[in-house]
Scaffold this motif. Structure first.
Motif, mmCIF file in Angstrom:
data_model
loop_
_atom_site.group_PDB
_atom_site.id
_atom_site.type_symbol
_atom_site.label_atom_id
_atom_site.label_comp_id
_atom_site.label_asym_id
_atom_site.label_seq_id
_atom_site.Cartn_x
_atom_site.Cartn_y
_atom_site.Cartn_z
ATOM 1 N N GLN A 142 1.507 -10.395 -5.154
ATOM 2 C CA GLN A 142 1.359 -10.940 -6.501
ATOM 3 C C GLN A 142 1.063 -9.852 -7.529
ATOM 4 O OE1 GLN A 142 2.237 -14.247 -6.437
ATOM 5 N NE2 GLN A 142 2.381 -13.600 -4.294
ATOM 6 N N VAL A 143 0.460 -8.769 -7.068
ATOM 7 C CA VAL A 143 0.103 -7.647 -7.942
ATOM 8 C C VAL A 143 0.769 -6.393 -7.352
ATOM 9 C CG1 VAL A 143 -1.796 -6.429 -9.093
ATOM 10 C CG2 VAL A 143 -2.123 -8.803 -8.356
ATOM 11 N N PRO A 144 2.074 -6.260 -7.518
ATOM 12 C CA PRO A 144 2.800 -5.158 -6.878
ATOM 13 C C PRO A 144 2.348 -3.772 -7.342
ATOM 14 C CG PRO A 144 4.248 -6.403 -8.337
ATOM 15 C CD PRO A 144 2.956 -7.145 -8.270
ATOM 16 N N GLU A 145 1.706 -3.699 -8.510
ATOM 17 C CA GLU A 145 1.218 -2.410 -9.011
ATOM 18 C C GLU A 145 0.154 -1.807 -8.092
ATOM 19 O OE1 GLU A 145 1.628 -5.145 -12.711
ATOM 20 O OE2 GLU A 145 1.163 -5.342 -10.581
ATOM 21 N N LEU A 146 -0.414 -2.627 -7.213
ATOM 22 C CA LEU A 146 -1.388 -2.113 -6.251
ATOM 23 C C LEU A 146 -0.731 -1.166 -5.250
ATOM 24 C CD1 LEU A 146 -3.346 -5.399 -5.470
ATOM 25 C CD2 LEU A 146 -4.281 -3.359 -6.592
ATOM 26 N N ASP A 147 0.551 -1.387 -5.000
ATOM 27 C CA ASP A 147 1.281 -0.589 -4.004
ATOM 28 C C ASP A 147 0.536 -0.606 -2.663
ATOM 29 O OD1 ASP A 147 3.485 0.929 -3.206
ATOM 30 O OD2 ASP A 147 2.454 2.822 -3.615
ATOM 31 N N LEU A 148 0.163 -1.810 -2.242
ATOM 32 C CA LEU A 148 -0.619 -2.008 -1.025
ATOM 33 C C LEU A 148 0.232 -1.799 0.222
ATOM 34 C CD1 LEU A 148 -3.248 -2.970 0.368
ATOM 35 C CD2 LEU A 148 -2.362 -5.311 0.139
ATOM 36 N N ASP A 149 -0.282 -1.028 1.149
ATOM 37 C CA ASP A 149 0.366 -0.791 2.433
ATOM 38 C C ASP A 149 -0.609 -1.230 3.519
ATOM 39 O OD1 ASP A 149 2.112 0.056 4.426
ATOM 40 O OD2 ASP A 149 1.519 2.159 4.266
ATOM 41 N N MET A 150 -0.378 -2.421 4.076
ATOM 42 C CA MET A 150 -1.280 -2.968 5.088
ATOM 43 C C MET A 150 -1.123 -2.227 6.414
ATOM 44 S SD MET A 150 -3.138 -5.437 3.820
ATOM 45 C CE MET A 150 -3.587 -6.618 5.091
ATOM 46 N N PRO A 151 -2.206 -2.143 7.203
ATOM 47 C CA PRO A 151 -2.119 -1.491 8.516
ATOM 48 C C PRO A 151 -1.158 -2.236 9.442
ATOM 49 C CG PRO A 151 -4.407 -2.015 7.943
ATOM 50 C CD PRO A 151 -3.539 -2.628 6.912
ATOM 51 N N PHE A 152 -0.571 -1.525 10.376
ATOM 52 C CA PHE A 152 0.390 -2.147 11.299
ATOM 53 C C PHE A 152 -0.263 -3.238 12.137
ATOM 54 C CE2 PHE A 152 -0.696 -0.767 15.585
ATOM 55 C CZ PHE A 152 -1.606 0.238 15.334
ATOM 56 N N ASN A 153 -1.559 -3.133 12.398
ATOM 57 C CA ASN A 153 -2.240 -4.125 13.227
ATOM 58 C C ASN A 153 -2.934 -5.212 12.408
ATOM 59 O OD1 ASN A 153 -4.122 -2.234 12.357
ATOM 60 N ND2 ASN A 153 -5.246 -2.164 14.283
ATOM 61 N N ALA A 154 -2.481 -5.394 11.188
ATOM 62 C CA ALA A 154 -2.949 -6.500 10.359
ATOM 63 C C ALA A 154 -2.129 -7.739 10.728
ATOM 64 C CB ALA A 154 -2.825 -6.158 8.878
ATOM 65 N N ILE A 155 -2.393 -8.238 11.919
ATOM 66 C CA ILE A 155 -1.637 -9.382 12.445
ATOM 67 C C ILE A 155 -1.836 -10.577 11.534
ATOM 68 C CG2 ILE A 155 -1.462 -10.988 14.389
ATOM 69 C CD1 ILE A 155 -2.205 -8.571 16.191
#
Length: 179
Positions: free
Chosen positions: A158-171
Motif C-alpha cells: 500500500q505504501v510502495p515508497e517504503l521499498d520493503l523487502d521481506m525476509p525469505f522466511n516470512a511465511i
C-alpha cells in the motif's frame, strides 16, 4: 510401529529444541536496536523480524511495524498475533511504547527496514491510513496466511515508497497478493 516411533522421536526433538521453556518466562526486553525516542527527535519507521516462538523459529519469523512521529516520546507498534483471535479480539493490534524492538518471546529482533527523517515523516500518515484498511484485521491462519507476515507485506504494497523487502522466511507474506 516404526511409524509411531518416528513420530515420537520427531516430537521429542522438536520440543527439546525450543529456545525457551515457556512463553511466559521468555525475554521481552528491548534489543537496544531502536532509536530512543528521547534522543531521536526525527520521525522513525522500522520494520522488525524475529524468529517465531519455539521450533517454528527454525522455519519462520514473526514481523511487526513501528512508527514514531517527529518529536514523539513513544512509538506506535502495529502487529498481528494469532492468540488474539482465539480470545475473540482482532488479530491486528496497535499500542504505544518506548521500546518497539522487544525480543519476540526470547528471539532477538532484527531490523528489516529503517527510515529516519523527512521521508519517514511523509510516509507515517500513509502507513497509518493503510493500517485502517488492512483486510484481514480479524483473521489469522498460520499457513498460508493471513498472519503476522501478511500484515507488513500488505503495508509495503500500500505504501510502495517504503521499498520493503521481506525476509525469505516470512511465511505468509505471499498471502498479501490475494487482495
Amino acid at each position: 510401529m516404526t511409524k509411531y516411533i518416528g513420530l515420537l522421536l520427531i516430537s521429542v526433538l522438536l520440543s527439546a529444541c525450543s529456545t525457551n521453556d515457556s512463553w511466559r518466562t521468555a525475554s521481552r526486553e528491548s534489543a537496544g536496536i531502536a532509536p530512543a525516542p528521547e534522543t531521536e527527535k526525527e520521525a522513525v519507521i522500522e520494520f522488525y523480524a524475529a524468529d517465531a516462538y519455539s521450533w517454528r523459529g527454525w522455519f519462520a519469523v514473526h514481523t511487526w511495524v513501528a512508527t514514531k512521529e517527529k518529536n514523539a516520546t513513544e512509538y506506535t507498534v502495529y502487529e498481528v498475533v494469532g492468540w488474539r483471535v482465539n480470545r475473540g479480539l482482532p488479530a491486528l493490534s496497535e499500542y504505544k511504547t518506548a521500546t518497539p524492538d522487544r525480543y519476540w518471546f526470547g528471539a532477538k529482533p532484527e531490523k528489516i527496514l529503517s527510515i529516519i527523517g523527512p521521508k519517514a515523516d511523509a510516509l507515517i500518515p500513509k502507513i497509518s491510513e493503510a493500517v485502517k484498511h488492512y483486510p484481514w484485521a480479524n483473521e489469522y491462519t498460520v499457513f498460508p496466511g493471513p498472519n503476522s507476515n501478511t500484515f507488513p507485506t500488505w503495508i509495503g504494497q500500500q505504501v510502495p515508497e517504503l521499498d520493503l523487502d521481506m525476509p525469505f522466511n516470512a511465511i505468509g507474506s505471499g498471502y498479501a497478493n490475494k487482495k
